[in-house]
Write an enzyme that holds these catalytic residues in place. Structure first.
Site, PDB file in Angstrom:
ATOM      1  CG  ASN A  77      -2.364   0.559   0.714  1.00  0.00           C
ATOM      2  OD1 ASN A  77      -2.456   1.652   0.182  1.00  0.00           O
ATOM      3  ND2 ASN A  77      -3.411  -0.209   0.951  1.00  0.00           N
ATOM      4  NE  ARG A  78      -2.211   4.616  -3.369  1.00  0.00           N
ATOM      5  CZ  ARG A  78      -2.902   3.515  -3.701  1.00  0.00           C
ATOM      6  NH1 ARG A  78      -3.315   2.679  -2.747  1.00  0.00           N
ATOM      7  NH2 ARG A  78      -3.165   3.265  -4.967  1.00  0.00           N
ATOM      8  CG  HIS A 103       1.698  -2.053  -3.968  1.00  0.00           C
ATOM      9  ND1 HIS A 103       1.070  -2.099  -2.745  1.00  0.00           N
ATOM     10  CD2 HIS A 103       0.714  -2.189  -4.901  1.00  0.00           C
ATOM     11  CE1 HIS A 103      -0.232  -2.267  -2.922  1.00  0.00           C
ATOM     12  NE2 HIS A 103      -0.480  -2.319  -4.217  1.00  0.00           N
ATOM     13  CG  HIS A 173      -1.791  -6.780  -5.604  1.00  0.00           C
ATOM     14  ND1 HIS A 173      -2.864  -6.702  -6.462  1.00  0.00           N
ATOM     15  CD2 HIS A 173      -1.630  -5.535  -5.094  1.00  0.00           C
ATOM     16  CE1 HIS A 173      -3.312  -5.465  -6.490  1.00  0.00           C
ATOM     17  NE2 HIS A 173      -2.594  -4.731  -5.659  1.00  0.00           N
ATOM     18  CE1 TYR A 175      -6.468  -6.370  -9.380  1.00  0.00           C
ATOM     19  CE2 TYR A 175      -4.304  -7.398  -9.527  1.00  0.00           C
ATOM     20  CZ  TYR A 175      -5.083  -6.265  -9.432  1.00  0.00           C
ATOM     21  OH  TYR A 175      -4.500  -5.025  -9.398  1.00  0.00           O
ATOM     22  CD  GLU A 290      -4.252  -5.254  -2.483  1.00  0.00           C
ATOM     23  OE1 GLU A 290      -3.189  -4.674  -2.173  1.00  0.00           O
ATOM     24  OE2 GLU A 290      -5.131  -4.734  -3.205  1.00  0.00           O
TER      25      GLU A 290
END
Length: 326
Positions: A77-78, A103, A173, A175, A290
């Site tokens: 994440n950030r 990331h 991560h 999907y 996530e």
């Protein structure tokens, strides 16, 4: 079982490993620790791959930004402004999403070849992130272990140690499309999520203020309902940080009957409905769940801590369980 999957431009070989147990077949790449595929049966016993992935290495190299199936680190994440304080010093890390770090930076864990060792019913992936990689302090030795349980659940265990104080937040991560990869959008998948709060964010998806109540909002998934689209949010799991993985979510595809349960030790879960997927994948072709600590935690002392110090061991576990409903 392993096979050669390709090679990087410098000649480094990339291998693919296949795990099979409990009616589930999972393929993992040494590049990025990527979960390339997961083949599971539907309510009629028909098997399909429920993970978005590429058939060859070139696909991952040409389309890195979706982070398909990869291990994410050193910080998932950030991190706001690409900087954070630690023990009285401000550390600058790579800014790869505008002014922010996402990331792990430009070349995070998803873009490295990992050393792979077979273990019982699984694989142990390892690499050393050197001091200063993407700006993060400390030499970080990381292992990620993928195993299939007797029932076919995919267990992901993370461990890390450091020689200097640093921050760590690891996730996967992948999907998911429980109707089968390429079967269309996942907006009709129904999600149940044990989270009464979420972290509000600004336009750059950086948390602002305190966690907010989901009641009466489109962020309330405490009772199952379709995900739709438009989500890239961190949910504050009601259970908090736990020593053992606890079930926090279930995704269900009414068409195929497939279910995906998520159990984790982590305090947060980022729901991303894939709105910005592009290239070979249409928007909303897969949903990411996530498990993680919260975004920008190094700058938020009110959030669960992500600091790791010498002598400590970072441990995290997430289990993805597959099932069907009639």
């Amino acid at each position: 079982m392993s096979e050669l999957f390709g090679a990087l431009s410098d000649g480094t070989a990339v291998h693919r490993w296949t795990l099979e147990r409990g009616g589930v077949r999972v393929r993992v790449l040494s590049y990025g620790g990527i979960v390339q595929s997961a083949e599971v049966p539907d309510r009629s016993g028909r098997t399909a791959d429920v993970v978005l992935g590429f058939a060859d290495l070139d696909g991952y190299l040409r389309h890195p930004e979706p982070y398909l199936g990869a291990v994410i680190g050193r910080y998932a994440n950030r991190i706001a402004g690409g900087r954070f304080p630690l023990d009285g010093r401000t550390h600058e890390v790579t800014r790869n999403e505008g002014a922010n770090s996402l990331h792990g930076g430009k070349r995070g864990f998803d873009k490295h070849v990992w050393e792979v060792t077979p273990v019982q019913h699984g694989l142990r992936l390892s690499r050393v992130s050197p001091d200063g990689e993407e700006g993060f302090p400390g030499r970080l030795a990381v292992t990620v272990t993928y195993t299939l349980t007797a029932s076919g659940a995919l267990r992901i265990g993370y461990e890390a140690v450091t020689d200097a104080p640093t921050v760590v937040n690891l996730t996967n991560h992948t999907y998911w499309n429980l109707g089968g990869a390429g079967s269309g959008a996942t907006g009709g998948h129904e999600l149940r999520l044990a989270a009464s709060r979420y972290t509000p964010v600004d336009a750059d998806l950086i948390p602002v203020g305190a966690p907010a109540d989901v009641s009466g909002s489109r962020l309330d998934f405490r009772a199952p309902r379709p995900t739709g689209s438009g989500y890239d949010h961190n949910f504050v799991l009601d259970k908090g940080v736990t020593g053992a993985a606890e079930e926090v979510a279930e995704l269900y595809d009414p068409g195929s009957g497939r279910t995906l349960t998520v159990s984790t030790t982590e305090p947060g879960l980022q729901l991303y409905t894939g709105d910005h997927l592009s290239g070979p994948f249409a928007p909303n072709a897969g949903t990411a769940l996530e498990t993680q600590h919260f975004p920008d935690s190094p700058n938020r002392p009110d959030f669960p801590a992500t600091v790791l110090r010498p002598g400590e061991v970072y441990r995290s576990e997430t289990v993805y369980g597959f099932g069907v409903r009639g």
